[in-house]
Design an enzyme around this catalytic site. Structure first.
Site, PDB file in Angstrom:
ATOM      1  N   ARG A 176      16.656 -14.590   8.535  1.00 41.90           N
ATOM      2  CA  ARG A 176      15.923 -14.555   7.780  1.00 41.90           C
ATOM      3  C   ARG A 176      17.627 -13.353   6.957  1.00 41.90           C
ATOM      4  O   ARG A 176      17.121 -12.334   7.509  1.00 41.90           O
ATOM      5  CB  ARG A 176      14.664 -14.156   6.421  1.00 41.90           C
ATOM      6  CG  ARG A 176      13.437 -15.263   7.950  1.00 41.90           C
ATOM      7  CD  ARG A 176      12.422 -14.629   7.857  1.00 41.90           C
ATOM      8  NE  ARG A 176      11.904 -13.623   6.624  1.00 41.90           N
ATOM      9  CZ  ARG A 176      10.690 -13.671   6.317  1.00 41.90           C
ATOM     10  NH1 ARG A 176      10.273 -13.377   7.411  1.00 41.90           N
ATOM     11  NH2 ARG A 176       9.874 -13.259   5.220  1.00 41.90           N
TER      12      ARG A 176
ATOM     13  N   GLN B 210      10.324  -6.417   0.701  1.00 44.07           N
ATOM     14  CA  GLN B 210      10.396  -5.439   1.852  1.00 44.07           C
ATOM     15  C   GLN B 210      11.191  -4.207   2.006  1.00 44.07           C
ATOM     16  O   GLN B 210      11.205  -3.171   2.221  1.00 44.07           O
ATOM     17  CB  GLN B 210      10.264  -6.218   2.648  1.00 44.07           C
ATOM     18  CG  GLN B 210       8.923  -6.668   2.533  1.00 44.07           C
ATOM     19  CD  GLN B 210       9.115  -8.609   3.534  1.00 44.07           C
ATOM     20  OE1 GLN B 210       9.498  -8.388   4.644  1.00 44.07           O
ATOM     21  NE2 GLN B 210       7.997  -8.718   4.171  1.00 44.07           N
TER      22      GLN B 210
ATOM     23  N   ASP C 154       2.802 -15.449  -2.175  1.00 46.80           N
ATOM     24  CA  ASP C 154       2.006 -16.162  -0.539  1.00 46.80           C
ATOM     25  C   ASP C 154       1.750 -16.698  -1.109  1.00 46.80           C
ATOM     26  O   ASP C 154       0.720 -17.750   0.487  1.00 46.80           O
ATOM     27  CB  ASP C 154       2.393 -14.399   0.501  1.00 46.80           C
ATOM     28  CG  ASP C 154       3.045 -14.104   1.280  1.00 46.80           C
ATOM     29  OD1 ASP C 154       4.491 -14.145   0.875  1.00 46.80           O
ATOM     30  OD2 ASP C 154       3.045 -12.691   2.025  1.00 46.80           O
TER      31      ASP C 154
HETATM   32  O1  LIG Z   1       5.297  -5.496   1.550  1.00 47.21           O
HETATM   33  C1  LIG Z   1       4.891  -7.034   2.795  1.00 47.21           C
HETATM   34  O2  LIG Z   1       4.205  -6.061   3.169  1.00 47.21           O
HETATM   35  C2  LIG Z   1       5.360  -8.088   1.909  1.00 47.21           C
HETATM   36  C3  LIG Z   1       5.730  -8.935   0.902  1.00 47.21           C
HETATM   37  C4  LIG Z   1       6.197 -10.061   0.503  1.00 47.21           C
HETATM   38  O3  LIG Z   1       7.640 -10.250   0.828  1.00 47.21           O
HETATM   39  P1  LIG Z   1       8.930 -10.610   0.340  1.00 47.21           P
HETATM   40  O4  LIG Z   1       9.161  -9.046  -0.401  1.00 47.21           O
HETATM   41  O5  LIG Z   1      10.229 -10.714   0.730  1.00 47.21           O
HETATM   42  O6  LIG Z   1       8.480 -11.778  -1.501  1.00 47.21           O
HETATM   43  C5  LIG Z   1       4.880 -10.690   0.821  1.00 47.21           C
HETATM   44  O7  LIG Z   1       5.998 -11.966   0.388  1.00 47.21           O
HETATM   45  C6  LIG Z   1       5.572 -10.291   2.468  1.00 47.21           C
HETATM   46  O8  LIG Z   1       4.171 -11.005   2.936  1.00 47.21           O
HETATM   47  C7  LIG Z   1       4.521  -9.310   2.251  1.00 47.21           C
HETATM   48  C1  LIG Z   2       6.491 -13.835   4.195  1.00 49.65           C
HETATM   49  C2  LIG Z   2       5.510 -13.373   4.838  1.00 49.65           C
HETATM   50  O1  LIG Z   2       5.451 -12.505   6.381  1.00 49.65           O
HETATM   51  P1  LIG Z   2       7.050 -11.585   6.750  1.00 49.65           P
HETATM   52  O2  LIG Z   2       7.790 -11.519   5.724  1.00 49.65           O
HETATM   53  O3  LIG Z   2       5.651 -10.052   6.595  1.00 49.65           O
HETATM   54  O4  LIG Z   2       7.296 -11.899   8.055  1.00 49.65           O
HETATM   55  C3  LIG Z   2       4.053 -13.989   5.010  1.00 49.65           C
HETATM   56  O5  LIG Z   2       3.191 -13.308   5.596  1.00 49.65           O
HETATM   57  O6  LIG Z   2       3.781 -14.892   3.895  1.00 49.65           O
END
Ligand SMILES: O=C(O)C1=C[C@@H](OP(=O)(O)O)[C@@H](O)[C@H](O)C1
Ligand SMILES: C=C(OP(=O)(O)O)C(=O)O
Length: 429
Positions: free
Chosen positions: A119, A166, A307
């Site tokens: 990733r 993130q 998600d």
């Molecule tokens: O900030 C977070 O807690 C999250 C942000 C999302 O990811 P992305 O920002 O990569 O889409 C989501 O898909 C992930 O499960 C949790």
């Molecule tokens: C994308 C996910 O998780 P993470 O990015 O937090 O690993 C998820 O929980 O669907």
């Protein structure tokens, strides 16, 4: 004509705590000086990985007296290296913890599973380098992330957030420990509601964060203060039981999720409303009830709540017309390439679908028996379990236990609510 009424007795689902709130609370409590109680945390692979990683960074976390409350004692400073931090499969750990470590002193390495290594991480590595960390060149775009630091000065950043929100959340939550204000100009942000959640929780912990025009966010130094909280049930997880209600014609209520929720994924119920389900979002609970065959013939952008796109796509064959989900290119960069994985599994069930770089169109059809390839992705396993309720006994999962990333009790709970859902061989773990 009589008006449709929801069934008098809705099933009450027991949905565990939000992963995203639990892991933000763990981090912000570590940034704060003093002790914070996190009530009703999610206890799952992702949050246990986050908790263990924080412990590796020298933060004290204890179950007080059991897992109904986690107590975190922060020192109000960044950690001291050297430390090798294992993030397992958790994107939140890999993206939230390095900025916090970079506000400390010493050498740090953040690594994880093969799935996590696949990733992207480069925007975060580049941002840390720009803020003053000595980032070692990485052979690939993903972890491991290796750097030496003497703390971060703050300053101005331009951050491409088209692959993930993130990186931004991680940088913002560490910024109260930087020596000067941090200003981020955010470009192409996906998953916007997760930024809103970050800002809401930072304010709960007393951080000085302001949003300006054109996607500019500023955080001033000054640390955070301990602030107890109760974690809401996870809205992404709730999408499975809401979708299950829609396809089985039953009604499910999730207490603790309502209009005051900080989780964007609760908006998934609007997609079910478009598909014909009856939806009630109250202040403190949400109920979804199936009203008959699903309605299709709509096109929906799920870029903010990606998600939950698999939950909709997996049940879309049951609708009376095609359903298109778009805005989900970044879902190709998660535990699996989720657009491809959903399409592959629907085709294995004999369903026609068309894939574009950021979209998927699913056509109506009757799923035939198939073995679902989960790709170690909890959400593929959970989404196709819901489709399985509509065609009992025909779908099996190649990896039912991968649900432990966010909901170890998933199969037991779905079976309790919908006894036609089979428990995995050997029972739930
Ligand atoms: O900030 C977070 O807690 C999250 C942000 C999302 O990811 P992305 O920002 O990569 O889409 C989501 O898909 C992930 O499960 C949790
Ligand atoms: C994308 C996910 O998780 P993470 O990015 O937090 O690993 C998820 O929980 O669907």
């Amino acid at each position: 004509m009589t008006t449709w009424q929801p069934p008098v007795t809705a099933l009450t689902a027991r949905i565990p705590g939000s992963k995203s709130i639990t892991n933000r609370a763990l981090l912000l409590a570590a940034v704060a000086r003093g002790t914070t109680g996190i009530r009703a945390p999610l206890v799952s692979d992702d949050t246990l990985a986050f908790r263990t990683a924080l412990t590796t960074l020298g933060v004290t976390v204890r179950s007080a007296p059991d897992d109904r409350c986690w107590e975190v004692t922060g020192t109000g400073r960044g950690p001291t290296g050297p430390a090798r931090v294992w993030c397992a499969d958790a994107g939140t750990a890999a993206r939230f913890l390095p900025p916090f470590a970079a506000t400390g002193q010493g050498e740090f390495v953040f690594d994880g599973s093969a799935q996590l290594r696949a990733r992207p991480q480069r925007p975060l590595a580049e941002a840390l380098a720009r803020l003053g960390a000595a980032v070692r060149p990485a052979p690939e775009d993903g972890p491991p992330l290796h750097f030496d630091t003497t703390g971060l000065d703050g300053g101005r950043l331009v951050l491409d957030s088209s692959m993930s929100s993130q990186y931004l959340s991680g940088l913002l939550m560490a910024a109260p420990l930087m020596r000067a204000p941090l200003t981020v100009d955010v470009h192409h942000l996906v998953s916007r509601p997760y930024l809103d959640m970050t800002l809401a929780l930072m304010r709960h912990f007393g951080a000085d964060v302001t949003e300006g025009p054109h996607g500019r966010i500023t955080v001033r130094p000054g640390g955070c203060a301990p602030a107890d909280l109760v974690v809401e049930p996870d809205a992404s997880t709730a999408s499975y039981v809401f979708a299950a209600a829609a396809v089985t014609g039953r009604a499910v209520t999730v207490p603790g999720l309502g209009t005051r929720s900080v989780q964007g994924d609760l908006r998934f119920v609007e997609a079910l409303r478009r598909a014909g389900a009856h939806v009630e979002v109250g202040e403190t609970a949400t109920t979804v009830a199936g009203t008959g065959p699903l309605r299709g013939g709509f096109d929906i952008d799920m870029g903010d709540i990606s998600d939950t796109f698999m939950t909709l796509a997996a049940i879309a064959p049951l609708a009376d017309a095609p359903v298109t989900v778009r805005g989900v290119a970044h879902a190709r960069l998660k535990e699996s390439d989720r657009v491809a994985a959903v399409a592959e599994n629907l085709r294995a069930c004999g369903i026609t679908c068309e894939e574009g770089p950021d979209r998927l169109t699913v056509h109506p059809g009757t799923p035939r028996p198939a073995r679902i390839a989960c790709h170690r992705d909890h959400r593929i396993a959970m989404a196709f379990s819901v489709l399985g309720l509509a065609v009992p006994g025909t779908l099996t999962l190649d990896d039912p236990h991968c649900v432990a990333k966010t909901f170890p009790g998933f199969h037991a709970e779905l079976h309790r609510l919908f006894p036609e859902h089979p428990l995995p061989p050997g029972g739930p773990r």
